[in-house]
Design an enzyme around this catalytic site. Sequence first.
Site, PDB file in Angstrom:
ATOM      1  N   ASP A   9       0.783  -1.088   0.084  1.00 34.17           N
ATOM      2  CA  ASP A   9      -0.119  -0.084  -0.041  1.00 34.17           C
ATOM      3  C   ASP A   9       1.074   1.192  -0.032  1.00 34.17           C
ATOM      4  O   ASP A   9       0.855   1.896   0.884  1.00 34.17           O
ATOM      5  CB  ASP A   9      -0.939   0.194   1.210  1.00 34.17           C
ATOM      6  CG  ASP A   9      -0.079   0.031   2.625  1.00 34.17           C
ATOM      7  OD1 ASP A   9      -0.900   0.578   3.436  1.00 34.17           O
ATOM      8  OD2 ASP A   9       1.048  -0.477   2.481  1.00 34.17           O
ATOM      9  N   ASP A 238       7.916  -2.118   6.867  1.00 35.98           N
ATOM     10  CA  ASP A 238       7.846  -3.025   5.850  1.00 35.98           C
ATOM     11  C   ASP A 238       9.121  -3.613   5.140  1.00 35.98           C
ATOM     12  O   ASP A 238       9.200  -4.766   5.013  1.00 35.98           O
ATOM     13  CB  ASP A 238       6.948  -2.136   4.707  1.00 35.98           C
ATOM     14  CG  ASP A 238       5.724  -1.709   4.891  1.00 35.98           C
ATOM     15  OD1 ASP A 238       5.055  -1.132   4.332  1.00 35.98           O
ATOM     16  OD2 ASP A 238       5.251  -2.341   6.156  1.00 35.98           O
TER      17      ASP A 238
HETATM   18  O1  RIB Z   1       1.603  -0.014  10.875  1.00 35.08           O
HETATM   19  C1  RIB Z   1       2.611   0.095   9.752  1.00 35.08           C
HETATM   20  C2  RIB Z   1       2.303  -0.484   8.733  1.00 35.08           C
HETATM   21  O2  RIB Z   1       1.036   0.383   8.196  1.00 35.08           O
HETATM   22  C3  RIB Z   1       3.227  -0.376   7.505  1.00 35.08           C
HETATM   23  O3  RIB Z   1       2.837  -1.014   6.553  1.00 35.08           O
HETATM   24  C4  RIB Z   1       2.820   1.064   6.925  1.00 35.08           C
HETATM   25  O4  RIB Z   1       3.265   1.317   5.516  1.00 35.08           O
HETATM   26  C5  RIB Z   1       1.416   1.155   6.970  1.00 35.08           C
HETATM   27  O5  RIB Z   1       0.656   0.719   5.962  1.00 35.08           O
HETATM   28 CA    CA Z   2       2.633  -0.727   4.283  1.00 36.80          CA
END
Ligand code: RIB
Ligand code: CA
Length: 305
Positions: A9, A238
């Site tokens: 995302d 990530d």
């Molecule tokens: O809580 C962290 C996650 O939420 C990560 O994947 C960040 O990119 C958001 O999507």
């Molecule tokens: Ca993410």
Amino acid sequence: MQRIILDVDTGLDDAVAIILAAGSPSIHIEGLVATSGNVGLERTLENTLNVCEVVGIEAPVYRGSSQPLVRDKVDAGDFHGESGLDGPVFQPRRRQQVQEGSGIQFIIDTIMANPHEITLVPVGPLTDIAVAMQREPRIISRVKEIVLMGGSFVGGNVTKEAEFNTYADPEAAQIVFTSGAPLVMFPLDCTTKVTLSPEQLERYHTFTGESARLFCSCMDSYMANYQRKGKGHPAMHDPLCIAYLIDPKPFLFERHEVSVELEDAPTYGKTLKGKETETGGVLVAKKGDTTHFWSLIDQALLSLR
Ligand code: RIB
Ligand code: CA
């Protein structure tokens, strides 16, 4: 060689995961699927295409889900900016364009055609993975591994109890965590311990090349957003999934059953862990090695254009 499908995302830390995967010789990106999460699908798709173009990734990029399974859509724009990738300014793309067809079908077809070869790396809400499992349950036993960023057993970052990725689609997370698939989970317990300091970011600004400049532009924004919110140094959520696939040795794990709170209550989207178990369940990352992680980022940025 780790053959992966990234489900992203794309947000600022997703971009670092993509850069690290692209710059690591032991990783082969089979394709990417952009899903709704930090911001809406059209923006996460555009961000993903732009990062792939700059970094020189020629793998296909597909559209994933635009909505969670059940709940209303939420976003995390306050950490990633209105575009979801505040900071870099991109030139019109010459190569990367979205592939026609469903990203969820791409996930299914790739796993079924390459049993026990493909690792799924979801680093956003788990909607695409849950729908793929429902549409073709045989991928659960044919996927090599699912290495995901999400969940928390130390309190939330979007509500008091829930981490963003599981909070954004709790029903999807419950399907994935209880599917029986070979899961490796990177919760906030682990990811919030690996952060970027201003001194490190200043050092990365001495690196040359388009990819390093993209990395620094994203991290300048990420650092500013964290500091504006009084949240300290930005966490490398990530990209830790990619660091594990490059080299799992520096990480400490425990194995637990994991489930997700689905009641309409303040705990909605919270991940719960059962007793530690020898088999089954989910491999839960407890700790990584920050120095080792940044050495991987160095190597990736030095190897990319
Ligand atoms: O809580 C962290 C996650 O939420 C990560 O994947 C960040 O990119 C958001 O999507
Ligand atoms: Ca993410």
